[in-house]
Design a protein around this motif. Structure first.
Motif, PDB file in Angstrom:
ATOM      1  N   ASN A  57       0.720  -1.127   0.000  1.00 51.08           N
ATOM      2  CA  ASN A  57      -0.028  -0.168  -0.088  1.00 51.08           C
ATOM      3  C   ASN A  57       0.522   1.057   0.375  1.00 51.08           C
ATOM      4  O   ASN A  57       0.297   2.018  -0.872  1.00 51.08           O
ATOM      5  CB  ASN A  57      -0.999   0.330   0.582  1.00 51.08           C
ATOM      6  N   HIS A  85      -3.780   2.511   1.279  1.00 52.50           N
ATOM      7  CA  HIS A  85      -3.309   3.016  -0.215  1.00 52.50           C
ATOM      8  C   HIS A  85      -3.081   3.921  -1.006  1.00 52.50           C
ATOM      9  O   HIS A  85      -3.769   4.964  -0.894  1.00 52.50           O
ATOM     10  CB  HIS A  85      -3.974   2.105  -0.960  1.00 52.50           C
ATOM     11  N   GLY A 126      -5.906 -15.055   3.482  1.00 48.32           N
ATOM     12  CA  GLY A 126      -5.127 -13.748   2.257  1.00 48.32           C
ATOM     13  C   GLY A 126      -4.175 -13.863   1.234  1.00 48.32           C
ATOM     14  O   GLY A 126      -3.920 -13.875   0.459  1.00 48.32           O
ATOM     15  N   THR A 143      -2.940   0.272   6.157  1.00 46.66           N
ATOM     16  CA  THR A 143      -4.508  -0.060   5.627  1.00 46.66           C
ATOM     17  C   THR A 143      -5.105   1.136   5.291  1.00 46.66           C
ATOM     18  O   THR A 143      -6.215   1.256   4.314  1.00 46.66           O
ATOM     19  CB  THR A 143      -5.397   0.421   6.725  1.00 46.66           C
ATOM     20  N   ARG A 147      -4.813  -4.496   4.486  1.00 47.48           N
ATOM     21  CA  ARG A 147      -3.171  -4.712   4.624  1.00 47.48           C
ATOM     22  C   ARG A 147      -3.204  -5.415   3.351  1.00 47.48           C
ATOM     23  O   ARG A 147      -3.562  -5.870   3.041  1.00 47.48           O
ATOM     24  CB  ARG A 147      -2.796  -4.953   5.672  1.00 47.48           C
ATOM     25  N   SER A 148      -2.095  -4.874   2.464  1.00 47.16           N
ATOM     26  CA  SER A 148      -1.329  -5.788   1.378  1.00 47.16           C
ATOM     27  C   SER A 148       0.260  -5.610   1.680  1.00 47.16           C
ATOM     28  O   SER A 148       0.449  -4.846   1.625  1.00 47.16           O
ATOM     29  CB  SER A 148      -1.983  -5.026   0.632  1.00 47.16           C
ATOM     30  N   SER A 198       2.284 -12.652  -2.520  1.00 48.51           N
ATOM     31  CA  SER A 198       1.230 -11.665  -2.189  1.00 48.51           C
ATOM     32  C   SER A 198       0.154 -12.160  -0.621  1.00 48.51           C
ATOM     33  O   SER A 198      -0.273 -12.803  -0.649  1.00 48.51           O
ATOM     34  CB  SER A 198       0.501 -11.531  -3.355  1.00 48.51           C
ATOM     35  N   ARG A 233       0.885  -6.962  -9.595  1.00 51.53           N
ATOM     36  CA  ARG A 233      -0.275  -7.108  -8.915  1.00 51.53           C
ATOM     37  C   ARG A 233      -1.035  -5.346  -9.065  1.00 51.53           C
ATOM     38  O   ARG A 233      -2.145  -5.043  -9.640  1.00 51.53           O
ATOM     39  CB  ARG A 233      -0.289  -6.739  -6.939  1.00 51.53           C
ATOM     40  N   LYS A 241      -3.262 -10.128   0.601  1.00 47.99           N
ATOM     41  CA  LYS A 241      -4.158  -8.793   1.705  1.00 47.99           C
ATOM     42  C   LYS A 241      -5.924  -9.674   2.748  1.00 47.99           C
ATOM     43  O   LYS A 241      -6.419 -10.280   2.135  1.00 47.99           O
ATOM     44  CB  LYS A 241      -5.008  -8.494  -0.151  1.00 47.99           C
TER      45      LYS A 241
END
Length: 490
Positions: free
Chosen positions: A60, A294, A235, A292, A260-261, A254, A201, A256
């Motif tokens: 993010n 982006h 996730g 959280t 959150r990422s 990856s 992504r 998510k």
């Protein structure tokens, strides 16, 4: 071909440190990016070797949440295919191909080493099937066929890969083929692979879902996947596994969850469980620290990286590979710790990071399945140099001699078999077989358990199945009983 401005807008830019990252971010996008608190370690390229490297990036914000040896040169193995798929997605988005476009396999593509789809020369699959073959089975033949279709040849596609790597800011990555089969000049870093994972992504959300697939059907076959974290860790939605003997066990992941990422990369693992356990720990430790919110930018915080000394690193890693070929004899493991814990300790025995010395998640011994790729380090590609080819011939001769000796003492059934794991000793493989048979019930009643030697130990297998369906049914029954396995033609 995309316009230069488009390439720049999609590039993942570099910042030399947390403070420099704030200044550059203001200049570029008008606001700052919060600085990461984890110290980033820079390792000189000449010290490159197949030891552990890892990184976790907040997708993010671009902040580096964790880093160890993130700029050390490593062999990418099948993480190479991430770039092949990136360029395929780019061609799809540009309308040059469609998911139904046939991908014809040349003799070169059909001759690639396992793992592979096994498509004969002159035959074809669709682009969709080729992508699925790459993200699930890590099919080397499908990656080569896509590369030759998009680039015209292996060498031309490698140039396309390198051009795109530079456009994405992957300053320490060099590609030589589309699939990651061994080439001593083909190198990358954990940081570069994380950057590529985020780019996949961010740039192709409409196609990225391919990486979440765990299996697909090709004709009358069901092709299983290799990524153990999909479906077992909340996730996780991809991205790619990889293995060669020289590279070790690699993984880009990856995640998510709840806004959150993160994208994490582990290179140089000692085994599949060691690699997967480390990634699980990284996710558990650093996902809660991710933002959280982006930030709509492709800026990724990083330390400055000098141009890689590929010649020195290639020579060093070739020496290591040669030593492994000569000394890679099966040994009895005396360590009483779980195999994944012992393997993990071998990856970073001197690490000062407390996360790396923590007790890993214990998994059943049956998870020791060499399921990413077979032993392919003796394979040459069209771009392999003459000096590399000499080393390959030496490896091939020594490996053939070992295989011949093993074949005299151990000959298992032919046809369809079910493999449940590998062990460093024959007794260990027998124990795996006994445990699996006690859990398999009727599915293994007529199956023949056996241990087949290879130059890394012993494979624990069941044979005697009449056809593919019987082998797959037996494997499904084992999986329901908690035993990992895969079916294949011997």
């Amino acid at each position: 071909m995309q316009a230069e401005s488009d390439l720049v807008s999609r590039s993942i830019l570099s910042v030399s440190s947390s403070q420099t990252g704030k200044i550059l971010a203001r200049a570029l996008i008008g606001f700052s990016i919060a600085a990461a608190t984890i110290t980033v370690t820079v390792v000189d390229a000449s010290a490159a070797g197949p030891k552990y490297a890892g990184i976790v990036i907040d997708a993010n914000t671009g902040n580096v949440l964790y880093s160890e040896n993130a700029d050390t040169l490593h062999y990418p193995a099948s993480l190479t295919k991430m770039m092949t798929v990136y360029l395929t997605f780019e061609a799809l988005e540009a309308g040059r191909i469609t998911l139904d476009t046939p991908v014809v396999f040349s003799r070169n593509a059909a001759a690639q080493a396992p793992t592979k789809l096994g498509i004969g020369a002159g035959r074809s699959v669709t682009v969709r099937e080729a992508i699925l073959g790459i993200v699930t089975k890590s099919a080397n033949d499908a990656a080569m066929a896509l590369g030759e279709m998009l680039g015209g040849s292996e060498e031309s596609f490698a140039r396309m890969m390198n051009d795109k790597a530079r456009a994405l800011g992957m300053t320490r990555t060099t590609y030589r083929n589309p699939n990651g089969l061994p080439n001593t000049a083909q190198m990358t870093t954990a940081r570069d692979q994380a950057r590529l994972g985020i780019a996949l992504r961010e740039h192709f959300p409409q196609y990225y879902g391919f990486f979440s697939e765990t299996s697909f059907r090709l004709g009358n076959r069901v092709i299983p996947g290799h990524n153990h974290l999909i479906g077992s860790v909340r996730g996780v939605d991809g991205i790619k596994t990889g293995y060669t003997r020289a590279a070790g066990y690699n993984l880009a992941t990856s995640v998510k969850v709840d806004g959150r990422s993160i994208v994490g990369v582990v290179l140089g693992g000692a085994s599949t469980p060691a690699r997967d356990n480390q990634m699980r720990k990284l996710i558990a430790a650093y996902l809660p620290l991710a933002s959280t919110k982006h930030i709509a930018t492709n800026v990724i915080a990083q330390t400055p990286a000098t141009a890689p000394n590929l010649q020195a690193a290639s020579a060093r890693m070739a020496d290591i590979s040669r030593a492994k070929v000569r000394n890679d004899q099966p040994t009895e493991v005396a360590d009483a710790r779980p195999s994944s814990m012992a393997a993990f300790a071998a990856v970073t025995p001197q690490s000062a990071n407390p996360l790396l010395s923590a007790k890993p998640v214990q998994r059943p011994a049956s998870d020791e399945v060499a399921d990413d790729e077979t032993e392919i380090d003796t394979v040459t590609t069209a771009s392999t140099s003459k000096s590399d080819a000499k080393l390959v011939k030496l490896q091939r001769a020594e490996k053939s001699e070992k295989a011949a000796k093993a074949a005299k003492t151990e000959r298992g059934p032919t046809g369809w078999v079910v493999q449940i794991g590998v062990s460093s000793s024959k007794n260990g493989a027998t124990d795996l077989l006994d445990t699996a048979k006690s859990k398999g019930g009727k599915a293994l009643r007529s199956a023949k358990p056996y241990a087949v030697a290879f130059d890394g130990g012993f494979r624990a297998r069941f044979g005697g199945f009449e056809d593919q369906n019987d082998a797959i049914k037996a494997c499904k029954a084992l999986k329901r009983a908690g035993v990992k396995c895969w079916a294949s033609m011997e």
